[in-house]
Every structure is written in structure tokens, then in C-alpha cells.
Design an enzyme around this catalytic site. Structure first.
Site, short mmCIF file in Angstrom:
data_model
loop_
_atom_site.label_atom_id
_atom_site.label_comp_id
_atom_site.label_asym_id
_atom_site.label_seq_id
_atom_site.Cartn_x
_atom_site.Cartn_y
_atom_site.Cartn_z
N CYS A 222 0.94 -1.20 -0.01
CA CYS A 222 0.00 0.05 0.03
C CYS A 222 0.77 1.25 -0.09
O CYS A 222 1.83 1.21 0.79
CB CYS A 222 -0.74 0.03 1.16
SG CYS A 222 -1.64 1.55 1.64
N GLN B 101 1.17 8.98 17.13
CA GLN B 101 0.71 9.64 15.95
C GLN B 101 1.32 8.91 14.87
O GLN B 101 2.39 8.66 14.90
CB GLN B 101 1.15 11.18 15.85
CG GLN B 101 0.61 12.01 16.87
CD GLN B 101 -0.64 12.37 16.75
OE1 GLN B 101 -1.22 12.17 15.74
NE2 GLN B 101 -1.43 13.36 17.51
N TYR C 213 -6.11 16.82 27.22
CA TYR C 213 -6.36 15.50 26.31
C TYR C 213 -4.67 15.38 25.79
O TYR C 213 -4.69 15.30 24.38
CB TYR C 213 -7.11 16.05 25.00
CG TYR C 213 -8.62 16.37 25.49
CD1 TYR C 213 -9.63 15.85 25.68
CD2 TYR C 213 -8.88 18.12 25.47
CE1 TYR C 213 -10.76 16.05 25.77
CE2 TYR C 213 -9.89 18.39 25.84
CZ TYR C 213 -11.20 17.44 25.98
OH TYR C 213 -12.24 18.02 26.39
N GLU D 192 -5.22 13.59 31.00
CA GLU D 192 -5.76 12.56 30.18
C GLU D 192 -6.46 11.55 30.81
O GLU D 192 -5.96 11.24 32.02
CB GLU D 192 -4.22 11.91 29.52
CG GLU D 192 -4.33 10.58 28.73
CD GLU D 192 -5.38 10.56 27.63
OE1 GLU D 192 -5.22 11.57 26.73
OE2 GLU D 192 -6.26 9.75 27.47
N ASP E 287 -6.58 19.37 22.72
CA ASP E 287 -6.25 18.53 21.58
C ASP E 287 -7.28 17.24 21.78
O ASP E 287 -6.79 16.13 22.04
CB ASP E 287 -4.79 17.83 21.34
CG ASP E 287 -4.46 17.24 20.15
OD1 ASP E 287 -5.61 16.94 19.35
OD2 ASP E 287 -3.56 16.52 20.06
N CYS F 121 -8.75 17.31 15.25
CA CYS F 121 -8.89 16.37 14.06
C CYS F 121 -10.33 16.46 13.43
O CYS F 121 -10.36 15.52 12.44
CB CYS F 121 -8.49 15.14 14.59
SG CYS F 121 -9.23 14.35 15.89
C1 LIG Z 1 -6.47 13.33 19.96
S1 LIG Z 1 -5.67 12.73 21.08
C2 LIG Z 1 -4.76 13.72 21.38
C3 LIG Z 1 -3.49 13.28 22.02
C4 LIG Z 1 -2.03 13.72 22.05
N1 LIG Z 1 -2.40 15.22 22.52
C5 LIG Z 1 -1.12 13.77 21.14
O1 LIG Z 1 -0.93 14.75 20.33
O2 LIG Z 1 -1.02 12.63 20.49
C6 LIG Z 1 -7.00 12.92 22.13
C7 LIG Z 1 -6.81 12.20 23.53
O3 LIG Z 1 -7.88 12.70 24.45
C8 LIG Z 1 -8.16 11.68 25.56
N2 LIG Z 1 -9.38 12.02 26.13
C9 LIG Z 1 -10.69 11.54 25.38
N3 LIG Z 1 -11.71 12.05 26.48
C10 LIG Z 1 -11.08 12.94 27.29
C11 LIG Z 1 -11.40 13.50 28.59
N4 LIG Z 1 -12.63 13.65 28.79
N5 LIG Z 1 -10.59 13.99 29.17
C12 LIG Z 1 -9.27 13.77 29.16
N6 LIG Z 1 -8.48 13.06 28.04
C13 LIG Z 1 -9.61 12.55 27.08
C14 LIG Z 1 -7.89 10.33 24.48
O4 LIG Z 1 -7.82 9.29 25.56
C15 LIG Z 1 -6.62 10.80 23.67
O5 LIG Z 1 -5.58 10.40 24.25
#
Ligand SMILES: C[S@@+](CC[C@H](N)C(=O)[O-])C[C@H]1O[C@@H](n2cnc3c(N)ncnc32)[C@H](O)[C@@H]1O
Length: 456
Positions: free
Chosen positions: A160, A283, A312, A333, A382, A409
Site C-alpha cells: 500500500c 501519532q 487531552y 488525560e 487536543d 482532528c
Molecule cells: C486526539 S488525542 C490527542 C493526544 C495527544 N495530544 C497527541 O497529540 O498525541 C485525544 C486524547 O484525549 C483523550 N481523552 C478523551 N476524552 C478525554 C477527556 N474527557 N478528558 C481527558 N482526556 C480525554 C484520549 O484518550 C486521547 O488520548
């Protein structure tokens, strides 16, 4: 006009969405057409009619877009992976900018917001560091590939173009092993068989390779032979089994046994080093991740004495990326295993001005303000695709951190959250970054600064 299912219609495609579908209208009725591009006139068969929209099957392109290219993948139409292989890369980037701008205007209710051009990749191929191949049986024997759109039938793909080329060799070795020892692929319907998925992770900068064989059961028969064969490839760092005995479509179970190596690979985002195990989130495009985080850091314009909350925070990547530029970072987190990884990642990188808290951002952050007297000079957000919890947004509107850097995202939930924050914050900058080339997905970094209070 009364619309009739399975009738053919001519549709002008006016727009496209995040799923890579063309959007057109029959009178005022919206139709989504997979495979059609903006600006095209197409003949479709109306295959599904819902209350306010429907789906059309592309039968013929009557007028072709200048952005159309010949898909350089022979399973593009059947595979559920890429959705934009039929569109030039430059046009993909323009589409992503437009998707972000449209969402901010339509859902967010803003006008006159400048959305910067999407930052793309010099080479938008072979960018993924993680591949997940379901294993099954087809009429030609054992098949490895990707799922077809909205289905669990496997489209046989071993090479791929958005994955690392070494996957093809890994799959060929595993296939030969399965045939030699008559090891059956797992069958979802009967819950029988052994090998469910092959997951590979490859360090983009270190070139280290992890092969993870997801099995039902405790042991993989004749695993020594497989290890010997895989180790003939260069850069194999670790080979692990993941045990998943559940009747589930979740790929990984929570138990790992190591067949070879340390059970993790290393890779970098910028100067930061990370240990990546099969279960840890990382990522999938570290080259663009660095650009994404650097954009977020540049937007924040830190002086060095700031307290920052990274809501997050996942495995702490953003917290660690900004740590050297500020006084202290508090990462929040919800998944405790990710927080364990974050703490470990801070140690590996010798970073001590960060602290990670397990819990929901909407519960932990109010607690930090009320009970610990924390005041964030900047707040990084995030969230997952569903966006921020409304309780967090309401709390932000009360405590008003001077700056917010929102990394998203999902343009739709980003726009929804911006709308709620818009009363108290100016949107200063909006920068989309292409992390998922050949698909309609896009990451966006937004800088929000607190509005000055009007003096009467
Ligand atoms: C888009 S990822 C971002 C992770 C990190 N900032 C990165 O760049 O790799 C979103 C993260 O939010 C966490 N998450 C989801 N709901 C949450 C909440 N209510 N409070 C805190 N973290 C949360 C998920 O487990 C995930 O790790």
C-alpha cells in the site's frame, strides 16, 4: 420532482466532504457521490434515499474535473483506506483548507476568518508508521489486506503506497509461515482460527520495526520459525504476540507476549524520543506531527515563565514538546496507560517541569483551578473527534485563560467549540496541517486570544 430509488440522474458536483465524497443536488435534494470531484457533471444511480439526503453510485463522468488524476492504486475503489487517490495532491490540500473554512463559517457562524493554506508533505506517500492488516480466507487462500468501506470483507492488499514498503515482505513471510504449518486465520463468524491481525509499527526516523501478530489463544505454534524468518529482514527490532480472545472487532487485546527483542521500538518527534509498544498510542505521521506541534508552539509565543495546561494530552507528546519553552506544563488525560507512557516519556527525555494527571479534562481542570489555585497562562486543547466536553468549554468561559491553542482532528466539532468560545475569544490564526494524505481528514491548529474587556 419525485425521486425514485435506482433511477439514473445527472448531477453537478458542487462540493466535497471529509469522506472524499462529491456533494451535488437533484433539485434541492442533496446527494453524496463517492468517486466524484467538485466541478464534475456525473451520471449517477440513486441508490439510497433518506429524508433530507441520499447516496448516488457513480456511473459515468460526463464532465471531468481538471483535478482528477488516475488513481495509482489498483484497489482504490474497493479499499476503505484512502478516499482521495483520484484527486491531485495540490487539490487535496486546497480541499482541506476549504473544509476547515466552510466548517468555521457554517457551523461556527464566523465570517472573515482567514484560514491559512494547508501544510502538506513533500512526499505524501509511505508516511504511515503503523499498519493493521486483518487476516482472513478468500477464494484464493489466505488473504491480508484492509477492510472494504463500511464492511468486514478483506480487500487483499500487501503493498500500500501510504504504508512502509517493508510491510509487503513481512506479510509474505507470515503467509508462507501460515501455509507451511497450516495455521488458520481467525474467522469472526465461527470464532475459530488463530491469526486475527498483523500490526506493524515502523520508526520513521530510527527505521526500527515491530511486528505484532494478533492471535486468539495463548500460543502461536512454531513461532520460532516465524521469528527466524522475520529476523532475516533488516531492522526488525521486536516481534510480539498480542492475545485477543474476545468476540470483538477491536483489533488488540490487552495482553502481550514478547517473542523477540524488547517489546517496543523507538522513534522521534523532533528531538524527543519515544518508546512505542504495541498498545501505546503514537501519532501515525511523525513528520507532520512535528510540523503540527511546532505550529502550535509558534502560535503560543511563549516567553518562558508560563504555566500551561495540556488538556487531552495522550502520551504527553505536546506537553513534552513545549516543556522547554515554559515554566511548567500540566497534562491531563483520561486513559491511565497513556499517562503512564507520558510519565515514562518525560523520564526518557530528561524533562522534569511536567506533571501528568489521570482524569477527565472537564473534571480535573476545574479542580486544578478551585483546589490548587492553578491559573493557566495558556491552555492547549487536543480533544478526540467528538471535541471538548461542554462542561470544559463553560469552565474556560469563566476562568478565561489568556490564550488557547486548539488542535483538532475534526473541523465540525472544532467549529462548534469555537462558536461557544467566540464570545470571549478572538480567533487569531487557523492553520490546517495534512497528517493523513490521500484521505479527507485534516488536523487544524487554532490560536484564540482572550478579548479585551470593553471599558464604557
Ligand atoms: C486526539 S488525542 C490527542 C493526544 C495527544 N495530544 C497527541 O497529540 O498525541 C485525544 C486524547 O484525549 C483523550 N481523552 C478523551 N476524552 C478525554 C477527556 N474527557 N478528558 C481527558 N482526556 C480525554 C484520549 O484518550 C486521547 O488520548
Amino acid at each position: 420532482m419525485k425521486l425514485i430509488k435506482n433511477e439514473n440522474y445527472i448531477v453537478e458536483i458542487a462540493d466535497m466532504n471529509e469522506n472524499g465524497e462529491g456533494i451535488g443536488k437533484i433539485d434541492d435534494f442533496i446527494v453524496f457521490v463517492s468517486g466524484a470531484l467538485s466541478g464534475e457533471r456525473v451520471l449517477i444511480k440513486l441508490i439510497k434515499i433518506k429524508k433530507s439526503f441520499g447516496y448516488g453510485k457513480l456511473l459515468e463522468i460526463i464532465k471531468k474535473s481538471e483535478n482528477r488524476v488516475e488513481p495509482d492504486c489498483n484497489v482504490f475503489k474497493r479499499c476503505g483506506g484512502c478516499t482521495l487517490r483520484h484527486m491531485s495532491y495540490l487539490a487535496q490540500l486546497k480541499l482541506k483548507t476549504k473544509i476547515v473554512k466552510d466548517a468555521i463559517e457554517r457551523i461556527g457562524g464566523f465570517s472573515d476568518i482567514q484560514v491559512l493554506d494547508t501544510i502538506g508533505m513533500d512526499n505524501p506517500y509511505n508516511y504511515r508508521n503503523k499498519a493493521q492488516f486483518p487476516v482472513g480466507i478468500s477464494k484464493d487462500g489466505i488473504s491480508f489486506g484492509f477492510y472494504a468501506p463500511r464492511s468486514h470483507s478483506i480487500v487483499d492488499v500487501s503493498n500500500c503506497a501510504i504504508q512502509n514498503n517493508v510491510n509487503e515482505k513481512i506479510i509474505s513471510i507470515i503467509k508462507e509461515f501460515m501455509i507451511k504449518y497450516n495455521i488458520r486465520p481467525y474467522d469472526e463468524k465461527s470464532h475459530r482460527g488463530v491469526i486475527r491481525h498483523i500490526v506493524t509499527r515502523i520508526g520513521v526516523f530510527t527505521k526500527e520495526i515491530m511486528v505484532c501478530v494478533v492471535i486468539k489463544g495463548k500460543k502461536l505454534p512454531n513461532a520460532d520459525y516465524l521469528v527466524k524468518k522475520l529476523c532475516q529482514l533488516s531492522n526488525i527490532s521486536t516481534i510480539v504476540l498480542n492475545h485477543n480472545n474476545e468476540k470483538t472487532n477491536v483489533i488488540l487485546g490487552d495482553k502481550i507476549s514478547i517473542l523477540y527483542g524488547k517489546g517496543f521500538i523507538k522513534d522521534y518527534i523532533g528531538e524527543l524520543k519515544f518508546e512505542i509498544s504495541p498498545l501505546s498510542f503514537f501519532q501515525i505521521n511523525p513528520i507532520q506531527t512535528k510540523i503540527l506541534y511546532q505550529t502550535a508552539l509558534d502560535f503560543a509565543e511563549f516567553k518562558g515563565d508560563e504555566t500551561v495546561i495540556d488538556a487531552y494530552c495522550g502520551i504527553g507528546t505536546i506537553s513534552l514538546f513545549i516543556a522547554k519553552k515554559v515554566k511548567t506544563v500540566i497534562g491531563v488525560e483520561v486513559i491511565s496507560a497513556a499517562v503512564d507512557d507520558a510519565v515514562r516519556n518525560a523520564e526518557i527525555n530528561g524533562i522534569s517541569n511536567v506533571r501528568f494527571i489521570t482524569g477527565k479534562a472537564e473534571e480535573v481542570i476545574p479542580d486544578l483551578y478551585q483546589n490548587e489555585g492553578v491559573f493557566a497562562d495558556a491552555l492547549f486543547l487536543d480533544p478526540p473527534r467528538k471535541g471538548c466536553d461542554v462542561r470544559l468549554i463553560n469552565m474556560i468561559r469563566e476562568v478565561l485563560p489568556p490564550k488557547i491553542v486548539y488542535v483538532s482532528c475534526n473541523p465540525s466539532t472544532l467549529a462548534r467549540d469555537l462558536k461557544m468560545l467566540g464570545e470571549c475569544y478572538e480567533i487569531d490564526k487557523v492553520q490546517p496541517v495534512d497528517m493523513f494524505c490521500m484521505t479527507g481528514h485534516v488536523e487544524t491548529v487554532v490560536l484564540l486570544t482572550r478579548r479585551k474587556i470593553q471599558q464604557n
